[in-house]
Design an enzyme around this catalytic site. Structure first.
Site, short mmCIF file in Angstrom:
data_model
loop_
_atom_site.label_atom_id
_atom_site.label_comp_id
_atom_site.label_asym_id
_atom_site.label_seq_id
_atom_site.Cartn_x
_atom_site.Cartn_y
_atom_site.Cartn_z
N SER A 111 0.87 -1.18 0.00
CA SER A 111 0.00 0.00 0.00
C SER A 111 0.90 1.23 0.00
CB SER A 111 -0.86 0.01 1.27
OG SER A 111 -1.47 1.26 1.46
N TYR A 133 -1.17 -1.09 10.82
CA TYR A 133 -1.41 -1.33 9.39
C TYR A 133 -0.28 -0.74 8.55
CZ TYR A 133 -3.44 -1.25 4.75
OH TYR A 133 -3.64 -1.43 3.40
N1 LIG Z 1 -8.83 -0.52 -0.53
C1 LIG Z 1 -7.82 0.29 -0.22
O1 LIG Z 1 -7.98 1.50 0.00
C2 LIG Z 1 -6.42 -0.28 -0.19
C3 LIG Z 1 -5.35 0.63 -0.31
C4 LIG Z 1 -4.06 0.14 -0.30
C5 LIG Z 1 -3.82 -1.21 -0.16
N2 LIG Z 1 -4.87 -2.08 -0.03
C6 LIG Z 1 -4.56 -3.50 0.14
O2 LIG Z 1 -5.15 -4.23 -0.91
C7 LIG Z 1 -5.41 -5.56 -0.45
C8 LIG Z 1 -6.84 -5.92 -0.80
O3 LIG Z 1 -7.69 -5.03 -0.12
P1 LIG Z 1 -9.15 -4.66 -0.62
O4 LIG Z 1 -9.26 -3.19 -0.61
O5 LIG Z 1 -9.48 -5.39 -1.86
O6 LIG Z 1 -9.98 -5.23 0.63
P2 LIG Z 1 -11.44 -5.87 0.74
O7 LIG Z 1 -12.35 -5.28 -0.26
O8 LIG Z 1 -11.77 -5.74 2.19
O9 LIG Z 1 -11.21 -7.41 0.37
C9 LIG Z 1 -10.43 -8.21 1.21
C10 LIG Z 1 -10.42 -9.62 0.69
O10 LIG Z 1 -9.58 -10.39 1.58
C11 LIG Z 1 -10.35 -11.42 2.18
N3 LIG Z 1 -9.89 -11.63 3.56
C12 LIG Z 1 -10.01 -10.76 4.59
N4 LIG Z 1 -9.51 -11.30 5.71
C13 LIG Z 1 -9.09 -12.54 5.38
C14 LIG Z 1 -8.50 -13.61 6.12
N5 LIG Z 1 -8.29 -13.50 7.43
N6 LIG Z 1 -8.17 -14.73 5.47
C15 LIG Z 1 -8.40 -14.86 4.13
N7 LIG Z 1 -8.95 -13.89 3.39
C16 LIG Z 1 -9.29 -12.74 4.01
C17 LIG Z 1 -11.81 -10.95 2.10
O11 LIG Z 1 -12.76 -11.99 2.11
P3 LIG Z 1 -13.37 -12.54 3.51
O12 LIG Z 1 -13.79 -11.35 4.31
O13 LIG Z 1 -14.50 -13.43 3.11
O14 LIG Z 1 -12.27 -13.30 4.15
C18 LIG Z 1 -11.78 -10.27 0.73
O15 LIG Z 1 -11.86 -11.26 -0.28
C19 LIG Z 1 -5.11 -5.57 1.03
O16 LIG Z 1 -3.84 -6.14 1.24
C20 LIG Z 1 -5.10 -4.10 1.41
O17 LIG Z 1 -4.28 -3.85 2.52
C21 LIG Z 1 -6.17 -1.64 -0.05
#
Ligand SMILES: NC(=O)c1ccc[n+]([C@@H]2O[C@H](COP(=O)([O-])OP(=O)(O)OC[C@H]3O[C@@H](n4cnc5c(N)ncnc54)[C@H](OP(=O)(O)O)[C@@H]3O)[C@@H](O)[C@H]2O)c1
Length: 278
Positions: free
Chosen positions: A157, A170
């Site tokens: 991130s 985080y």
């Molecule tokens: N969105 C942002 O603003 C942002 C910015 C920078 C970086 N990121 C990074 O991008 C990545 C993806 O984030 P996202 O924004 O797509 O998040 P998201 O929409 O919350 O999706 C998270 C995914 O991970 C799964 N997950 C969560 N906890 C888990 C666990 N304990 N074991 C296995 N699977 C798990 C969730 O499914 P379940 O809940 O069913 O497990 C879901 O499929 C992350 O690493 C995040 O830190 C996000």
């Protein structure tokens, strides 16, 4: 900033890489960036292994992806549980599924003062964002090196480029992911395997609501990126074998500027960005 290498005549929001069919393992594939990445891999005819906790949602995503003409295997697992990475690895070994592309995408954040944060939130972030990512990389990398073929993408991130008051754990976990991935990319540079660290900035997914920072200045005032655009940047980065890719020109600029500004100033601005504005 991800270089624009869109293939001529492809529609603006798609890109295709002409590679042999392979299997991509994507963690956190039931929603957000992971879900979009899974569709991009499937559209280029890669089989996918999808991992997340929620079995029903994952099965639904697998069905949707199989309709694109590839095999989609859903494995419901909580990667905050320490045995999960090895369990996943063993299951795929038993089923003779070789993973050519590993996407360590699952991750979560938690908003609030560290002193008041529940233990499960603190250790859960470290377990998922750091330990599971590292363990999966440790398990799958040796066979990629033996085949002299493989790609790993760790989703960090822009949070990883500076300290993050109000989301201290985080931000620190993402700093680890950047450092680990860049070092590993160097170690394996002559092995036929590439390691990519992909850094999205704020993105419209379920992340902010889960983290409790959806009312932050970052998400409310400064704006978040479209998830399809972000996933496409990540897809390009891993397929091109880039070591570090930041999604979005404005995010690239902010990440670069932290290298020159005094650290106290950077930390103060980081806090201001995370503060609630409701
Ligand atoms: N969105 C942002 O603003 C942002 C910015 C920078 C970086 N990121 C990074 O991008 C990545 C993806 O984030 P996202 O924004 O797509 O998040 P998201 O929409 O919350 O999706 C998270 C995914 O991970 C799964 N997950 C969560 N906890 C888990 C666990 N304990 N074991 C296995 N699977 C798990 C969730 O499914 P379940 O809940 O069913 O497990 C879901 O499929 C992350 O690493 C995040 O830190 C996000």
């Amino acid at each position: 900033m991800v270089k624009d290498v869109r293939i001529a005549r492809a529609p603006a929001r798609t890109v295709h890489y002409n590679v042999r069919m392979s299997t991509a393992l994507i963690t956190g594939a039931s929603g957000g960036i992971g879900y979009e990445l899974a569709k991009l891999f499937a559209r280029d005819r890669h089989n996918v292994v999808l991992v997340a906790r929620g079995a029903d949602k994952l099965a639904q995503v697998a069905r949707e992806i199989e309709a694109l003409g590839v095999t989609a295997k859903a494995i419901a697992l909580d990667l905050t549980q320490p045995p999960s990475p090895k369990f996943l690895f063993d299951q795929l070994q038993r089923e003779n599924i070789a993973v050519d592309i590993l996407i360590n995408n699952a991750g979560f954040g938690s908003f609030g003062d560290f002193a008041r944060m529940p233990e499960s939130e603190v250790l859960g972030q470290i377990q998922l964002n750091i330990t599971a990512l590292t363990e999966l990389t440790r398990l799958f990398l040796p066979s990629m090196i033996a085949r002299r073929n493989g790609r790993i993408m760790n989703v960090a991130s822009t949070a990883g480029f500076q300290p993050g008051p109000l989301m201290a754990v985080y931000y620190a976990t993402k700093a680890y992911v950047i450092s680990f991935s860049e070092a590993l990319a160097n170690e394996v540079r002559k092995s036929g395997v590439t390691v990519t660290c992909f850094c999205p900035g704020a993105t419209h997914t379920g992340f902010a609501a889960r983290a409790g920072n959806d009312k932050s200045r970052l998400f409310k005032k400064l704006g978040a990126m479209n998830v399809e655009k972000v996933a496409l940047d990540g897809y390009r980065a891993v397929m091109e074998g880039r070591t570090l890719a930041i999604s979005g020109a404005h995010n690239w600029l902010v990440a670069e500027s932290t290298r020159f500004a005094p650290r106290k100033v950077v930390t103060a601005i980081s806090r201001w960005v995370s503060e609630r504005v409701d």
